[in-house]
Design a protein around this motif. Structure first.
Motif, mmCIF file in Angstrom:
data_model
loop_
_atom_site.group_PDB
_atom_site.id
_atom_site.type_symbol
_atom_site.label_atom_id
_atom_site.label_comp_id
_atom_site.label_asym_id
_atom_site.label_seq_id
_atom_site.Cartn_x
_atom_site.Cartn_y
_atom_site.Cartn_z
ATOM 1 N N MET A 218 0.642 -1.323 -0.053
ATOM 2 C CA MET A 218 -0.008 -0.031 -0.037
ATOM 3 C C MET A 218 0.924 1.334 0.019
ATOM 4 O O MET A 218 1.891 1.468 0.697
ATOM 5 C CB MET A 218 -0.868 0.124 1.114
ATOM 6 N N SER A 219 0.400 2.372 -0.782
ATOM 7 C CA SER A 219 0.757 3.682 -0.511
ATOM 8 C C SER A 219 -0.022 4.795 -0.584
ATOM 9 O O SER A 219 -1.180 4.471 -1.155
ATOM 10 C CB SER A 219 2.044 3.617 -1.648
ATOM 11 N N PRO A 220 0.061 5.903 -0.018
ATOM 12 C CA PRO A 220 -1.067 6.745 0.347
ATOM 13 C C PRO A 220 -1.360 7.668 -0.961
ATOM 14 O O PRO A 220 -0.131 8.303 -1.368
ATOM 15 C CB PRO A 220 -0.366 7.863 1.421
ATOM 16 N N GLN A 221 -2.051 7.411 -1.541
ATOM 17 C CA GLN A 221 -2.467 7.851 -2.973
ATOM 18 C C GLN A 221 -3.738 8.774 -2.935
ATOM 19 O O GLN A 221 -4.791 8.497 -2.210
ATOM 20 C CB GLN A 221 -2.782 6.879 -3.981
ATOM 21 N N LEU B 96 9.668 13.696 2.679
ATOM 22 C CA LEU B 96 8.188 13.735 2.392
ATOM 23 C C LEU B 96 7.424 14.010 3.481
ATOM 24 O O LEU B 96 7.514 13.588 4.611
ATOM 25 C CB LEU B 96 8.138 12.400 1.752
ATOM 26 N N PRO B 97 5.998 14.763 3.323
ATOM 27 C CA PRO B 97 5.046 14.471 4.337
ATOM 28 C C PRO B 97 4.566 12.944 4.695
ATOM 29 O O PRO B 97 4.770 12.477 3.784
ATOM 30 C CB PRO B 97 4.006 15.531 3.778
ATOM 31 N N THR B 98 4.098 13.035 5.663
ATOM 32 C CA THR B 98 3.566 11.702 6.273
ATOM 33 C C THR B 98 2.139 11.565 6.752
ATOM 34 O O THR B 98 1.630 12.664 6.853
ATOM 35 C CB THR B 98 4.753 10.808 7.237
ATOM 36 N N SER C 244 5.258 7.801 4.413
ATOM 37 C CA SER C 244 5.401 9.047 3.664
ATOM 38 C C SER C 244 4.565 8.975 2.603
ATOM 39 O O SER C 244 3.934 7.931 1.937
ATOM 40 C CB SER C 244 6.936 8.683 2.887
ATOM 41 N N ILE C 245 4.013 10.433 2.037
ATOM 42 C CA ILE C 245 3.165 10.413 1.007
ATOM 43 C C ILE C 245 4.103 10.715 -0.221
ATOM 44 O O ILE C 245 4.435 11.960 -0.472
ATOM 45 C CB ILE C 245 2.194 11.598 1.156
ATOM 46 N N PRO C 246 4.008 10.141 -1.082
ATOM 47 C CA PRO C 246 5.075 10.093 -2.477
ATOM 48 C C PRO C 246 4.309 11.283 -3.283
ATOM 49 O O PRO C 246 3.254 11.526 -3.244
ATOM 50 C CB PRO C 246 5.008 8.911 -3.335
ATOM 51 N N ALA C 247 5.164 12.044 -3.767
ATOM 52 C CA ALA C 247 4.780 13.104 -4.830
ATOM 53 C C ALA C 247 4.533 12.511 -6.275
ATOM 54 O O ALA C 247 3.828 13.025 -6.945
ATOM 55 C CB ALA C 247 5.649 14.121 -4.751
ATOM 56 N N TYR C 248 5.167 11.338 -6.448
ATOM 57 C CA TYR C 248 5.110 10.685 -7.719
ATOM 58 C C TYR C 248 5.123 9.078 -7.594
ATOM 59 O O TYR C 248 5.745 8.558 -6.700
ATOM 60 C CB TYR C 248 6.332 11.009 -8.555
ATOM 61 N N TYR C 249 4.613 8.571 -8.600
ATOM 62 C CA TYR C 249 4.711 7.153 -8.736
ATOM 63 C C TYR C 249 4.909 6.723 -10.173
ATOM 64 O O TYR C 249 4.863 7.570 -11.258
ATOM 65 C CB TYR C 249 3.379 6.491 -8.423
#
Length: 265
Positions: free
Chosen positions: A142-145, A183-185, A192-197
């Motif tokens: 999972m990743s925050p999107q 990165l913000p979390t 971490s909230i990624p800026a790009y995928y």
DNA sequence: CTGACCGCC
DNA sequence: GGCGGTCAG
């Protein structure tokens, strides 16, 4: 008298009963084979790791977990036509990954965060077995999107890639967030909230091997998918990851260095 | 509009 | 399980 009746009844139906047992066997065998006998060699061997990273693999995919960002750095798997045509229903059972001994993100980290628990390896690619479906719901996947991204252009790309797996018989897929310091979390575990995928796709079969990569900002977009396409070399510069060094010899250099947008309908 | 997937609560 | 977002056909 009753017992005799039952006995006669049974004897009368024995051929039918036997037939049903044999039929049930073959039906179950077919189901079992179709849904569980898809174990496969992972596309990548042990990769180069940095501090705080571990390489792990489930039945369905291999991945590098990054402890600092509390999510995977990338996830890789081969997707075949047969697998992409699986029938297992979506489980929706999110769980912490038992393989990540340092702990993964949890329900609480994502709850009411405003971010989707976005799959890196899509659940819809894992419909070929119950186990692979369950694995796709580990928090290591999972990743925050942002919802507009996850349910929009990101999903559109996933559906396109599934179509490619069917049309090309099998493809190699690598997916991940682009992780960087500060990165913000979200949540107590500071996910971490990624800026790009990114997503890289390689058709590695035959003389016409080809590769393509995509990089999207973590936000909705109405632009066509191909607006985000780059070569795998460009992706590797962007992420500072050498994804395919283990199989480089098997890939023509053009697989990584060029992107033919019209070769991927 | 419906169905398929992505999710949330 | 009910509900909503996004997209393709």
């Amino acid at each position: 008298m009753r017992k005799l009746t039952l006995k006669m009844h049974f004897n009368y139906n024995k051929p039918v009963f036997t037939f049903l047992v044999v039929l049930a066997f073959f039906v179950s065998y077919g189901f079992f084979y179709k849904t569980t006998n898809s174990a496969k060699a992972l596309p990548l061997e042990t990769p180069r790791l940095q501090e705080g990273e571990t390489y792990l693999h489930h039945l369905a995919y291999g991945f590098v977990y990054n402890e600092t960002h509390e999510q995977a750095k990338w996830i890789a798997y081969c997707l075949t036509k047969k697998e992409a045509s699986g029938i297992i229903e979506r489980s929706d059972n999110f769980e912490e990954d038992p393989l990540v001994k340092s702990g993964t993100a949890t329900d609480g980290d994502y709850a009411k965060s405003g971010y989707d628990r976005g799959h890196l390896a899509p659940a819809a690619d894992m419909r070929w077995s119950i186990q692979s479906m369950e694995e796709s719901f580990y928090y290591s996947n999972m990743s925050p999107q942002l919802p507009a991204f996850n349910r929009g252009i990101w999903k559109k790309l996933e559906e396109k890639v599934r179509d490619w797996a069917v049309a090309l018989d099998s493809i190699l897929i690598v997916t991940g967030p682009i992780l960087s310091p500060n990165l913000p979390t979200i949540g107590a575990n500071k996910v971490s909230i990624p800026a790009y995928y990114f997503k890289a796709v390689v058709d590695f079969k035959g003389p016409k091997s080809k590769g393509i990569a995509f990089v999207f900002p973590n936000q909705g977009s109405k632009l066509p998918l191909m607006e985000f396409a780059i070569s795998i070399n460009e992706l590797e510069k962007l992420t500072n990851i050498d994804f395919f060094y283990q199989i480089e010899d098997k890939l023509e250099s053009t697989v990584e260095s060029t992107v033919c947008k019209t070769c991927w309908p």
